[in-house]
Motif scaffolding. Structure first.
Motif, mmCIF file in Angstrom:
data_model
loop_
_atom_site.group_PDB
_atom_site.id
_atom_site.type_symbol
_atom_site.label_atom_id
_atom_site.label_comp_id
_atom_site.label_asym_id
_atom_site.label_seq_id
_atom_site.Cartn_x
_atom_site.Cartn_y
_atom_site.Cartn_z
ATOM 1 N N TYR A 107 -4.866 5.384 4.400
ATOM 2 C CA TYR A 107 -5.086 5.913 3.059
ATOM 3 C C TYR A 107 -5.380 7.406 3.130
ATOM 4 N N GLN A 108 -6.295 7.792 4.016
ATOM 5 C CA GLN A 108 -6.672 9.199 4.138
ATOM 6 C C GLN A 108 -5.493 10.050 4.604
ATOM 7 N N LYS A 109 -4.672 9.505 5.469
ATOM 8 C CA LYS A 109 -3.547 10.264 6.027
ATOM 9 C C LYS A 109 -2.398 10.401 5.035
ATOM 10 N N TYR A 110 -2.058 9.325 4.334
ATOM 11 C CA TYR A 110 -0.842 9.312 3.517
ATOM 12 C C TYR A 110 -1.074 9.342 2.010
ATOM 13 N N CYS A 111 -2.236 8.917 1.554
ATOM 14 C CA CYS A 111 -2.392 8.698 0.112
ATOM 15 C C CYS A 111 -3.657 9.290 -0.489
ATOM 16 N N SER A 112 -4.327 10.178 0.211
ATOM 17 C CA SER A 112 -5.606 10.700 -0.284
ATOM 18 C C SER A 112 -5.472 11.450 -1.607
ATOM 19 N N GLY A 133 -6.272 3.448 -9.372
ATOM 20 C CA GLY A 133 -6.038 2.707 -10.604
ATOM 21 C C GLY A 133 -4.582 2.360 -10.783
ATOM 22 N N GLY A 134 -4.366 1.245 -11.402
ATOM 23 C CA GLY A 134 -3.002 0.822 -11.715
ATOM 24 C C GLY A 134 -2.167 0.477 -10.494
ATOM 25 N N GLY A 135 -2.809 0.291 -9.363
ATOM 26 C CA GLY A 135 -2.077 -0.069 -8.151
ATOM 27 C C GLY A 135 -1.398 1.102 -7.455
ATOM 28 N N ARG A 136 -1.741 2.340 -7.852
ATOM 29 C CA ARG A 136 -1.071 3.510 -7.276
ATOM 30 C C ARG A 136 -1.330 3.670 -5.780
ATOM 31 N N ILE A 137 -2.544 3.383 -5.333
ATOM 32 C CA ILE A 137 -2.842 3.519 -3.902
ATOM 33 C C ILE A 137 -2.078 2.462 -3.115
ATOM 34 N N PHE A 138 -2.063 1.251 -3.617
ATOM 35 C CA PHE A 138 -1.303 0.190 -2.953
ATOM 36 C C PHE A 138 0.177 0.561 -2.888
ATOM 37 N N GLU A 139 0.725 1.068 -3.980
ATOM 38 C CA GLU A 139 2.128 1.494 -4.003
ATOM 39 C C GLU A 139 2.373 2.578 -2.971
ATOM 40 N N CYS A 140 1.470 3.529 -2.879
ATOM 41 C CA CYS A 140 1.609 4.610 -1.909
ATOM 42 C C CYS A 140 1.625 4.059 -0.492
ATOM 43 N N LEU A 141 0.682 3.178 -0.180
ATOM 44 C CA LEU A 141 0.648 2.592 1.155
ATOM 45 C C LEU A 141 1.908 1.782 1.428
ATOM 46 N N ALA A 142 2.382 1.054 0.439
ATOM 47 C CA ALA A 142 3.591 0.243 0.617
ATOM 48 C C ALA A 142 4.806 1.120 0.903
ATOM 49 N N LYS A 143 4.868 2.302 0.301
ATOM 50 C CA LYS A 143 5.981 3.223 0.542
ATOM 51 C C LYS A 143 5.947 3.784 1.960
ATOM 52 N N GLN A 144 4.788 3.773 2.581
ATOM 53 C CA GLN A 144 4.618 4.297 3.937
ATOM 54 C C GLN A 144 4.583 3.174 4.969
ATOM 55 N N LEU A 145 5.024 1.999 4.616
ATOM 56 C CA LEU A 145 4.850 0.801 5.437
ATOM 57 C C LEU A 145 5.226 1.013 6.899
ATOM 58 N N ASP A 146 6.324 1.687 7.150
ATOM 59 C CA ASP A 146 6.766 1.900 8.540
ATOM 60 C C ASP A 146 5.844 2.826 9.329
ATOM 61 N N GLN A 147 5.030 3.593 8.629
ATOM 62 C CA GLN A 147 4.140 4.553 9.278
ATOM 63 C C GLN A 147 2.712 4.022 9.449
ATOM 64 N N LEU A 148 2.387 2.928 8.780
ATOM 65 C CA LEU A 148 1.017 2.417 8.776
ATOM 66 C C LEU A 148 0.614 1.826 10.120
#
Length: 73
Positions: A34-39, A44-59
Motif C-alpha cells: 500500500y505504501q509503495k504503490y497506493c499511498s 473509500g469506495g474500494g479505491r485502495i483495493f482497486e489500486c492494489l489489484a492493479k499492481q497484482l504482479d508487483q505485490l
C-alpha cells in the motif's frame, strides 16, 4: 502508523468485492505494498483495493494472496 492502518482498512473494507472485514494480519500483509504503490489513493469506495489489484504482479506474495482472496469472483 495507526492512521495508515485505519485508512487501509477503510479503503479495502469498503470495496464492493470484499465480503468480510479485513483482519489485522491481512492489513499488515499489504501495508508495505500500500505504501509503495497506493499511498496517494484516497480511501473509500474500494479505491485502495482497486489500486492494489492493479499492481497484482508487483505485490508481495502475502498481499497478493489477500487481494486475490477478496477479489470479486
Amino acid at each position: 502508523m495507526r492512521l495508515v492502518f485505519g485508512l487501509l482498512a477503510i479503503g479495502i473494507g469498503l470495496s464492493g468485492g470484499m465480503a468480510a472485514a479485513q483482519t489485522a494480519a491481512e492489513r499488515e500483509a499489504c501495508m508495505p505494498d500500500y505504501q509503495k504503490y497506493c499511498s496517494g489513493v484516497a480511501p473509500g469506495g474500494g479505491r485502495i483495493f482497486e489500486c492494489l489489484a492493479k499492481q497484482l504482479d508487483q505485490l508481495s506474495p502475502a498481499c497478493k494472496k489477500v487481494v486475490e482472496a477478496h477479489a470479486p469472483k
